[in-house]
Design a protein around this motif. Sequence first.
Motif, PDB file in Angstrom:
ATOM      1  N   ARG A 108       7.217   8.143 -13.093  1.00 55.91           N
ATOM      2  CA  ARG A 108       7.345   7.258 -12.489  1.00 55.91           C
ATOM      3  C   ARG A 108       6.909   5.949 -12.839  1.00 55.91           C
ATOM      4  NH1 ARG A 108       6.891   7.638  -5.822  1.00 55.91           N
ATOM      5  NH2 ARG A 108       8.484   9.263  -6.688  1.00 55.91           N
ATOM      6  N   VAL A 109       7.425   4.680 -12.978  1.00 51.66           N
ATOM      7  CA  VAL A 109       6.859   3.567 -13.612  1.00 51.66           C
ATOM      8  C   VAL A 109       7.044   2.387 -12.367  1.00 51.66           C
ATOM      9  CG1 VAL A 109       7.311   1.690 -15.067  1.00 51.66           C
ATOM     10  CG2 VAL A 109       7.222   3.853 -15.863  1.00 51.66           C
ATOM     11  N   VAL A 110       5.922   1.673 -12.171  1.00 55.27           N
ATOM     12  CA  VAL A 110       6.054   0.429 -11.464  1.00 55.27           C
ATOM     13  C   VAL A 110       5.793  -0.858 -12.584  1.00 55.27           C
ATOM     14  CG1 VAL A 110       4.609  -1.127  -9.695  1.00 55.27           C
ATOM     15  CG2 VAL A 110       4.749   1.331  -9.520  1.00 55.27           C
ATOM     16  N   ARG A 139      -7.555  -2.476  -9.093  1.00 51.96           N
ATOM     17  CA  ARG A 139      -8.545  -1.365  -9.730  1.00 51.96           C
ATOM     18  C   ARG A 139      -9.532  -1.114  -8.321  1.00 51.96           C
ATOM     19  NH1 ARG A 139     -14.003  -2.986 -10.551  1.00 51.96           N
ATOM     20  NH2 ARG A 139     -13.131  -4.229 -12.389  1.00 51.96           N
ATOM     21  N   ASN A 140      -9.879  -2.451  -7.687  1.00 52.28           N
ATOM     22  CA  ASN A 140     -10.882  -2.120  -6.842  1.00 52.28           C
ATOM     23  C   ASN A 140     -10.371  -1.616  -5.378  1.00 52.28           C
ATOM     24  OD1 ASN A 140     -12.928  -3.189  -8.008  1.00 52.28           O
ATOM     25  ND2 ASN A 140     -12.580  -5.214  -7.568  1.00 52.28           N
ATOM     26  N   THR A 141      -8.744  -2.142  -5.216  1.00 51.65           N
ATOM     27  CA  THR A 141      -8.141  -1.599  -3.998  1.00 51.65           C
ATOM     28  C   THR A 141      -7.887   0.010  -3.951  1.00 51.65           C
ATOM     29  OG1 THR A 141      -7.021  -3.863  -3.820  1.00 51.65           O
ATOM     30  CG2 THR A 141      -6.074  -2.070  -2.660  1.00 51.65           C
ATOM     31  N   TYR A 142      -7.493   0.428  -5.325  1.00 52.74           N
ATOM     32  CA  TYR A 142      -7.254   1.898  -5.185  1.00 52.74           C
ATOM     33  C   TYR A 142      -7.986   2.719  -6.191  1.00 52.74           C
ATOM     34  CZ  TYR A 142      -2.792  -0.260  -3.428  1.00 52.74           C
ATOM     35  OH  TYR A 142      -1.931  -0.987  -2.929  1.00 52.74           O
ATOM     36  N   MET A 143      -9.314   2.361  -6.078  1.00 51.76           N
ATOM     37  CA  MET A 143     -10.352   3.077  -6.761  1.00 51.76           C
ATOM     38  C   MET A 143     -10.502   4.615  -6.173  1.00 51.76           C
ATOM     39  SD  MET A 143     -12.623   3.376  -9.130  1.00 51.76           S
ATOM     40  CE  MET A 143     -12.461   1.954  -9.896  1.00 51.76           C
ATOM     41  N   PRO A 144     -10.526   4.747  -5.038  1.00 48.03           N
ATOM     42  CA  PRO A 144     -10.607   6.177  -4.536  1.00 48.03           C
ATOM     43  C   PRO A 144      -9.342   6.782  -4.992  1.00 48.03           C
ATOM     44  CG  PRO A 144     -11.039   4.637  -2.458  1.00 48.03           C
ATOM     45  CD  PRO A 144     -10.454   3.832  -3.988  1.00 48.03           C
ATOM     46  N   LEU A 145      -8.110   6.550  -5.071  1.00 48.60           N
ATOM     47  CA  LEU A 145      -7.106   7.427  -5.898  1.00 48.60           C
ATOM     48  C   LEU A 145      -7.168   7.498  -7.370  1.00 48.60           C
ATOM     49  CD1 LEU A 145      -3.967   5.634  -3.947  1.00 48.60           C
ATOM     50  CD2 LEU A 145      -5.343   7.636  -3.127  1.00 48.60           C
ATOM     51  N   LEU A 146      -7.918   6.506  -7.883  1.00 45.49           N
ATOM     52  CA  LEU A 146      -8.155   6.692  -9.439  1.00 45.49           C
ATOM     53  C   LEU A 146      -9.168   7.880  -9.613  1.00 45.49           C
ATOM     54  CD1 LEU A 146      -8.226   2.691 -10.408  1.00 45.49           C
ATOM     55  CD2 LEU A 146      -6.497   4.623 -11.247  1.00 45.49           C
ATOM     56  N   GLN A 147     -10.171   7.860  -8.709  1.00 44.49           N
ATOM     57  CA  GLN A 147     -11.136   9.008  -8.712  1.00 44.49           C
ATOM     58  C   GLN A 147     -10.544  10.239  -8.442  1.00 44.49           C
ATOM     59  OE1 GLN A 147     -13.893   7.374  -5.573  1.00 44.49           O
ATOM     60  NE2 GLN A 147     -15.222   6.282  -7.309  1.00 44.49           N
ATOM     61  N   GLU A 155       0.767  -1.163  -0.035  1.00 46.55           N
ATOM     62  CA  GLU A 155      -0.092   0.013   0.256  1.00 46.55           C
ATOM     63  C   GLU A 155       0.820   1.394  -0.079  1.00 46.55           C
ATOM     64  OE1 GLU A 155      -3.526   2.168   2.728  1.00 46.55           O
ATOM     65  OE2 GLU A 155      -2.881   0.003   3.241  1.00 46.55           O
ATOM     66  N   SER A 156       1.887   1.164   0.687  1.00 51.19           N
ATOM     67  CA  SER A 156       2.836   2.365   0.899  1.00 51.19           C
ATOM     68  C   SER A 156       3.198   2.866  -0.493  1.00 51.19           C
ATOM     69  CB  SER A 156       3.796   2.292   1.844  1.00 51.19           C
ATOM     70  OG  SER A 156       4.729   1.245   1.556  1.00 51.19           O
ATOM     71  N   MET A 157       3.766   1.782  -1.289  1.00 50.15           N
ATOM     72  CA  MET A 157       4.459   2.158  -2.521  1.00 50.15           C
ATOM     73  C   MET A 157       3.271   2.647  -3.315  1.00 50.15           C
ATOM     74  SD  MET A 157       5.907  -0.844  -5.141  1.00 50.15           S
ATOM     75  CE  MET A 157       4.258  -1.552  -5.472  1.00 50.15           C
ATOM     76  N   TRP A 158       2.464   1.990  -3.519  1.00 51.69           N
ATOM     77  CA  TRP A 158       1.122   2.709  -4.501  1.00 51.69           C
ATOM     78  C   TRP A 158       0.780   3.980  -4.165  1.00 51.69           C
ATOM     79  CZ3 TRP A 158       1.114   0.653  -9.060  1.00 51.69           C
ATOM     80  CH2 TRP A 158       1.334  -0.750  -9.232  1.00 51.69           C
ATOM     81  N   LYS A 159       0.659   4.220  -2.772  1.00 49.53           N
ATOM     82  CA  LYS A 159       0.252   5.563  -2.207  1.00 49.53           C
ATOM     83  C   LYS A 159       1.202   6.563  -2.664  1.00 49.53           C
ATOM     84  CE  LYS A 159      -2.964   4.523   1.367  1.00 49.53           C
ATOM     85  NZ  LYS A 159      -3.550   4.629   2.808  1.00 49.53           N
ATOM     86  N   ASP A 160       2.391   6.281  -2.535  1.00 51.69           N
ATOM     87  CA  ASP A 160       3.519   7.239  -2.791  1.00 51.69           C
ATOM     88  C   ASP A 160       3.449   7.399  -4.630  1.00 51.69           C
ATOM     89  OD1 ASP A 160       5.717   8.667  -2.207  1.00 51.69           O
ATOM     90  OD2 ASP A 160       6.915   7.243  -3.323  1.00 51.69           O
ATOM     91  N   CYS A 161       3.184   6.402  -5.406  1.00 47.49           N
ATOM     92  CA  CYS A 161       3.107   6.757  -6.681  1.00 47.49           C
ATOM     93  C   CYS A 161       2.024   7.673  -7.082  1.00 47.49           C
ATOM     94  CB  CYS A 161       2.934   5.446  -7.291  1.00 47.49           C
ATOM     95  SG  CYS A 161       4.530   4.338  -7.263  1.00 47.49           S
TER      96      CYS A 161
END
Length: 294
Positions: free
Chosen positions: A222-224, A136-144, A112-118
Motif C-alpha cells: 500500500r502507498v500513501v 515522524r514525531n506523530t507516529y513514532m510509536p508505530l514506527l517503533q 490519524e485513522s488513515m495512517w493507523k490503518d496503513c
Amino acid sequence: MKPEVVVAKKRGTPYRSITTLYYILVASGVFLVGVYCLYLGGEQTQFWNAHTGWRTLLEQLGGLLIVTSGLSILWELIGKRAFAKEVLESTRMVTEIDSAGIKRITNQFYDESMWKDCFRGTEKLDIFAAYANTWRNTYMPLLQEIARKPKGRIRIYLTDPEDPTTLATLAHRFGTTPEKLKERIWDTRDAFEALRVEGGASVEVFYWRGDRVFTFYRFDNRVVLALYQHSGQRSPSLPTMVCENGGSLFQFVYDELVSIRNSSRSALPAAASPGEASTATVTQLRDPDSKRTG
C-alpha cells in the motif's frame, strides 16, 4: 494516372438517426390523435350534449396525448442521451480509479485513522520525504513497532544536506532557511537511526539529491502519496491518495522508488567506519525490497 487519394469517410450514426426518426414519427402521430380528440370533444352535437361524461373524457385524453408526445420527444432527444452520457462518464471514472488502484482520496494528510490503518501489520516501510519531522514525531510509536519486528525493514530517503541546490530549492518552498532545513534533516536521520534494536528490523537512512514535487510512504503493498505545496506556507490540507498494489499508481511509485534507491547515498552515523560508508554508498539495488549486500 494520379494515385487515388483515400478520403476518410465521416463516421455516421445510422442507428441513432433511425431511432430518432422513429420516435419523432410516433410522437407526431400521438400528437395528431390528441388534437383530433380535443376537436371531437369540443364539437357541439346532439350526441355529445347527451353524453357529457364521454365528452369530458375525450377532451382529457386529447390533452394527455398532446403533453405525453411533447415530453417523449424532449426525453428522447435531450433527457435520455444526457442521462446515458452521465452514466458512461461515471462508469469510466470508476473504471479508471479501479485501474489506478486508488482506495482513498483526501485532503487531510495527517488523518490519524488513515495512517493507523496503513501501519497495521506492515513489515516493510519506505519513506520518501524532505525531512518529515512532524509526521515522524506523530507516529513514532508505530514506527517503533515495525522496528521491533525481526523481519521488518524501514528505509527513509531524506534530502541530501550536502547538496546546496536541493537545500536552497526546498528551503524556499517550505519558507525556511537552508541551515534550518539541514538541522531538521539531521534530526530525522538521528531519530530513525535510534530506532534500531537488537534482533529487530533493518533500519536504513539515505540521502537523495534533487527537488521533490511529492512525498510517498510505502507500507508493504500500500502507498500513501501526497503532493507538496509551492506557496511557501505549511498546511495539513494536502491532496493525499491511498493506493494498493496491482494498480497503475502503485506501480508508478514503485518504479520511482527503484530509481531513487539507485541514485541515493547512505546516511550512516558519524561513528561508522569509512569502509562501511564507502560500501553503503556504491551499493545499488534493482529491487527496493532486496536486502543490502554491502
